[in-house]
Design an enzyme around this catalytic site. Structure first.
Site, PDB file in Angstrom:
ATOM      1  N   LYS A  34      -3.190   0.136  -9.596  1.00 44.58           N
ATOM      2  CA  LYS A  34      -2.876   0.970 -11.051  1.00 44.58           C
ATOM      3  C   LYS A  34      -3.536   0.391 -12.153  1.00 44.58           C
ATOM      4  O   LYS A  34      -4.290   1.204 -12.761  1.00 44.58           O
ATOM      5  CB  LYS A  34      -1.232   0.714 -11.238  1.00 44.58           C
ATOM      6  CG  LYS A  34      -0.838   1.709 -12.270  1.00 44.58           C
ATOM      7  CD  LYS A  34       0.688   1.859 -12.512  1.00 44.58           C
ATOM      8  CE  LYS A  34       1.202   2.666 -13.584  1.00 44.58           C
ATOM      9  NZ  LYS A  34       2.696   2.705 -13.453  1.00 44.58           N
ATOM     10  N   GLU A  73       5.223  12.997   1.956  1.00 38.29           N
ATOM     11  CA  GLU A  73       3.866  12.744   2.105  1.00 38.29           C
ATOM     12  C   GLU A  73       3.365  13.096   3.466  1.00 38.29           C
ATOM     13  O   GLU A  73       1.901  13.409   3.646  1.00 38.29           O
ATOM     14  CB  GLU A  73       3.738  11.370   1.821  1.00 38.29           C
ATOM     15  CG  GLU A  73       3.990  10.774   0.458  1.00 38.29           C
ATOM     16  CD  GLU A  73       5.227  10.689  -0.122  1.00 38.29           C
ATOM     17  OE1 GLU A  73       6.154  10.654   0.644  1.00 38.29           O
ATOM     18  OE2 GLU A  73       5.678  10.149  -1.194  1.00 38.29           O
ATOM     19  N   MET A 111      10.296  20.781  26.113  1.00 41.47           N
ATOM     20  CA  MET A 111       9.501  20.136  26.938  1.00 41.47           C
ATOM     21  C   MET A 111      10.093  18.635  27.526  1.00 41.47           C
ATOM     22  O   MET A 111       9.783  18.286  28.482  1.00 41.47           O
ATOM     23  CB  MET A 111       8.141  19.776  26.148  1.00 41.47           C
ATOM     24  CG  MET A 111       7.204  19.247  27.061  1.00 41.47           C
ATOM     25  SD  MET A 111       6.501  20.407  28.235  1.00 41.47           S
ATOM     26  CE  MET A 111       5.363  21.314  27.469  1.00 41.47           C
ATOM     27  N   PHE A 133       7.469  -4.200  -6.608  1.00 43.14           N
ATOM     28  CA  PHE A 133       8.202  -3.051  -6.180  1.00 43.14           C
ATOM     29  C   PHE A 133       7.061  -2.065  -5.757  1.00 43.14           C
ATOM     30  O   PHE A 133       6.246  -1.694  -5.994  1.00 43.14           O
ATOM     31  CB  PHE A 133       8.972  -2.626  -7.437  1.00 43.14           C
ATOM     32  CG  PHE A 133       9.587  -1.221  -7.037  1.00 43.14           C
ATOM     33  CD1 PHE A 133      10.711  -1.056  -6.288  1.00 43.14           C
ATOM     34  CD2 PHE A 133       8.992  -0.249  -7.804  1.00 43.14           C
ATOM     35  CE1 PHE A 133      11.372   0.003  -6.258  1.00 43.14           C
ATOM     36  CE2 PHE A 133       9.796   1.255  -7.630  1.00 43.14           C
ATOM     37  CZ  PHE A 133      10.781   1.127  -6.833  1.00 43.14           C
ATOM     38  N   GLN A 134       7.487  -1.341  -4.505  1.00 39.03           N
ATOM     39  CA  GLN A 134       6.824  -0.213  -3.814  1.00 39.03           C
ATOM     40  C   GLN A 134       5.402  -0.894  -3.482  1.00 39.03           C
ATOM     41  O   GLN A 134       4.560  -0.215  -3.611  1.00 39.03           O
ATOM     42  CB  GLN A 134       6.819   0.997  -4.809  1.00 39.03           C
ATOM     43  CG  GLN A 134       8.125   1.697  -4.933  1.00 39.03           C
ATOM     44  CD  GLN A 134       8.029   3.194  -5.458  1.00 39.03           C
ATOM     45  OE1 GLN A 134       7.136   3.634  -6.079  1.00 39.03           O
ATOM     46  NE2 GLN A 134       9.021   4.065  -4.766  1.00 39.03           N
TER      47      GLN A 134
END
Lengths: 181, 591
Positions: B169, B57, B487, B119-120
């Protein structure tokens, strides 16, 4: 290559004079709006001395947040701009800079005691125009309204007379005169 | 989706896709999951919006950033709840720091499960509140169309930024009435575009009487659009004043123009930083006085009057006190400035300007970007110079990761046009460049898109090479491989006594074989004599290329203002020209 041997890291900036300002912030009363305002203060390291929130215009779902904050003049200016940048914020008014604002706070003060202390507490409450809103034979709850220093003074006087606890609303502020925000 | 009425009934999931289509979104970068399945179902049954499947993502948001920055449009992202949303946070923060317009749709568990540790489930609006310009949790289907259109408006107007719309949802399944975008009377949100005329007059007056003026411009000019860049060019031409720019502003003004004195800041040119320090009128347009630009604040350009044009009032007076603050959009303010300059019968002090340019040319003659060339090993600066020479006549877009290679790219690749340079400036996100180049290539399928990378950065989002292969995006990943987090190694050398803690890139993959494993093309080059041929080969191949350019591992990026130092306290490489009188007395002690 010619790097000096001393550290290249900067010294912390020197402290500047702090000021206390009262800000009135008109916001949409939507879920999370207070979290946005508080999160801004926490995330950017600003101070909150006092915070009061309530919906003031029900029809338009607008809430007024009154915040007392401290910081250098540059930081206070930053705070105002950062607040103004939040999408649900309508207005930010610096009541301290505007100069003619009235600030009030309400406190409920519980005092426990008997005999002379109890009489003295009642006398002082009268002098401060505090109202008795609850009483038992050994306690009072006073309601007092006023500027912050008046309330501080009253609480300090109650301390030796049996102060149990205090509940305060934080500051609400409004401009004098006919004009609105 | 059939039906063409202005308002009609559809599910929340269909509304999401319809709103994207109505907002002219052609590509949405995303990754499916349980809480966005209804939206993916809606994607399946239409062909207005094309979904690009990323591999992580974070890559979706960076790809959308590359897409947005190279087109000027809003980049669009679709991810699931919980880990989908938390993985997007780095990209959202990156977009916030660099003012990139992004709309990110996140799935959420059904409303009745919110707060139940489902969940999630995660508190997406809570987590993304400080890293977005604005965010929404949509709890009623009636609000969804308005919120979706408002999200695009907020993301793209004023100072652009990322907006998250969290859609549970059950709202995706719910039916409601969809409405097309229109003007929303959002009372609290009204970005100011026109600058205050009195302030602009003051600015022109200061500019007209300047003896040592300097334009200091930033990403705000690029964000304001092509018109702002054209107006900036016109104003610089009119005035004849020198111009420098931040990392984010590169390309707004052509690097080939003699008025251009290079990038400023921590790894800017000597002439740009010295000019900042010594100027008497600084005209800051769309830049924000970031600490990588100012160095030590109390020694920052001590003798100058500062004009600051910015659309975001909170950028003004944040770090540096502006003498003439102008809140407004760059294009609007520049237009007013040009008009006032033209009609004002202004005669700048030619003699002073001549002396100022002589001084600047003096600094230029020290060649602060010079490096020691080599016939045995490829110097990273040389690699960028060759890349520039061999690609400059093409239709080319450059993205970068973060680190030394990024600074060398900024120093040695000459940008002539805006929106051609995509880099993570504010947040400094290693792993930005590869997914960003995926987004850029999608938006510009016929153009040459090159990610100038470091071997450490590119491994952070290497999985997106798979995305590039899947969609046949012929991006070129040009890795300056120095076997170090360069760096970090440089700072350890300069600031931590050469103790190279954990900055060596141990156990690197064989990038050529890695490319082959991904069904891309791999090239390795380690000799300066082979470089041109290898770069030409890279350009000619019509598929993703992983170019492993093995460079000098010890090379440092100069010039450098160590953090917390002043502009005239630059560290220079040992290859520049020493000219004692080219620098102020104060500077001599340090340089």
């Amino acid at each position: 290559m010619n790097a000096p041997s001393t550290t290249h890291y900067p010294a912390a900036p020197t402290a500047q004079k702090l000021e206390t300002h009262t800000l009135s912030v008109l916001v949409d009363n939507e879920p999370g709006v207070l979290a946005r305002v508080i999160g801004l203060f926490a995330g950017r390291g600003y101070n909150i001395e006092s915070l009061t929130v309530s919906e003031t215009e029900h029809r338009q779902h607008l809430s007024l947040i009154t915040i007392v904050t401290t910081g250098t003049p540059m930081v206070i200016e930053q705070i105002k701009h950062q607040l103004d940048r939040l999408v649900p914020v309508h207005h930010v008014v610096d009541m301290t800079l505007a100069g003619n604002a009235i600030e009030r706070e309400l406190a409920m003060v519980k005092v426990k005691g008997k005999g002379d202390n109890r009489v003295e507490a009642l006398r002082l409450a009268d002098a401060f125009r505090a109202r008795v809103i609850d009483a038992t034979t050994e306690s009072f709850v006073f309601e007092i309204t006023g500027a912050t220093d008046k309330i501080e003074q009253f609480i300090n006087l109650m301390l030796p007379l049996g102060l149990v606890e205090v509940a305060r609303t934080g500051i609400a502020a409004i401009m004098r005169g006919p004009e609105g925000m | 989706m059939k039906g063409n009425v202005m308002t009609r009934e559809m599910t929340g999931a269909e509304m999401v896709i319809q709103a994207l289509a109505d907002q002219n979104v052609e590509h949405v970068f995303g990754y499916p999951g349980g809480a966005v399945l209804p939206i993916y179902d809606a994607i399946f049954s239409q062909n207005q919006v094309r979904h690009i499947l990323v591999r992580h993502e974070q890559g979706a948001v960076h790809a959308a950033e590359g897409y947005a920055r190279s087109t000027g449009k809003v980049g669009c992202v679709l991810v699931t709840s919980g880990p989908g949303a938390t993985n997007a946070v780095t990209g959202l923060t990156d977009a916030l720091c660099d003012s990139i317009p992004i709309v990110c749709i996140t799935g959420q568990v059904p409303t009745h499960l919110i707060g139940n540790d489902a969940f999630q489930e995660c508190d997406t609006v809570g987590i993304t509140r400080p890293c977005t310009k604005y965010n929404y949790l949509v709890k009623r289907i009636e609000d969804l169309p308005r919120v979706l259109h408002e999200a695009f408006h907020i993301a793209s107007s004023g100072r652009p930024g990322p907006v998250v719309v969290d859609v549970p949802k059950d709202i995706q399944f719910a039916k409601g009435v969809y409405s097309k975008p229109k003007d929303f009377p959002h009372t609290g949100y009204k970005p100011k575009l026109k600058g205050d005329m009195d302030k602009i007059k003051q600015a022109i007056d200061l500019m007209a009487h300047a003896k040592r003026p300097l334009f200091y411009t930033g990403g705000g000019v690029v964000n304001s659009g092509k018109a702002a860049c054209d107006l900036l060019r016109e104003l610089v031409k009119l005035t004849g004043y020198p111009i420098t720019s931040t990392l984010m502003g590169l390309g707004a003004f052509p690097a080939a123009d003699p008025k251009w004195i290079g990038m400023l800041g921590m790894h800017g040119t000597l002439e740009a930083n010295m000019a900042m320090h010594d100027c008497d009128v600084m005209i800051c347009i769309g830049a924000r006085f970031d600490d990588r630009i100012t160095g030590r604040l109390d020694a920052f350009s001590p003798g100058s009057k500062k004009i600051h044009v910015d659309i975001d009032p909170s950028s003004i007076n944040k770090n540096v006190k502006a003498d003439v603050p102008i809140v407004g959009d760059c294009a609007h303010v520049l237009e007013d400035m040009i008009r006032l300059w033209r009609t004002g019968a202004i005669h700048p002090d030619k003699k002073s300007l001549q002396m100022w340019w002589t001084q600047i040319d003096n600094w230029r003659s020290r060649k602060s970007l010079a490096y020691r060339s080599s016939n045995d090993v490829i110097k990273p600066q040389y690699a960028i110079q060759r890349l520039y020479e061999l690609t400059k006549d093409k239709d080319v877009y450059i993205t970068t990761e973060v680190g030394q290679h990024q600074m060398w790219a900024a120093q040695f690749y000459g940008f002539q046009e805006p929106n051609r340079w995509m880099t993570s400036g504010g947040l400094g996100t290693m792993g930005y460049g590869l997914p960003a180049s995926v987004g850029v290539q999608l938006a510009h399928p016929k153009s040459l898109v090159i990610d100038i990378a470091g071997e450490a950065s590119v491994l952070m989002t290497m999985q997106e090479l798979s995305t590039a292969v899947q969609y046949r995006l012929p991006i070129k990943i040009f890795i300056l491989n120095n076997n170090y987090m360069g760096m970090v190694r440089q700072w350890q050398e300069l600031l931590h006594g050469g103790r190279y803690a954990e900055s060596y890139s141990e156990a690197l993959p064989d990038f050529v074989k890695l490319a082959e494993a991904y069904h891309a093309h791999g090239i390795r080059c380690a000799k300066p004599a082979d470089l041109d041929r290898a770069i030409k080969e890279m350009i000619a191949i019509d598929k993703p290329v992983l170019f492993d350019c093995v460079v000098d591992p010890k090379e440092n990026c100069f010039p450098m203002i160590p953090s917390g130092r002043a502009h005239n306290e630059m560290l220079l490489g040992d290859a520049g020209v020493s000219a004692e009188d080219a620098i102020t007395e104060e500077g001599k002690v340090m340089v």
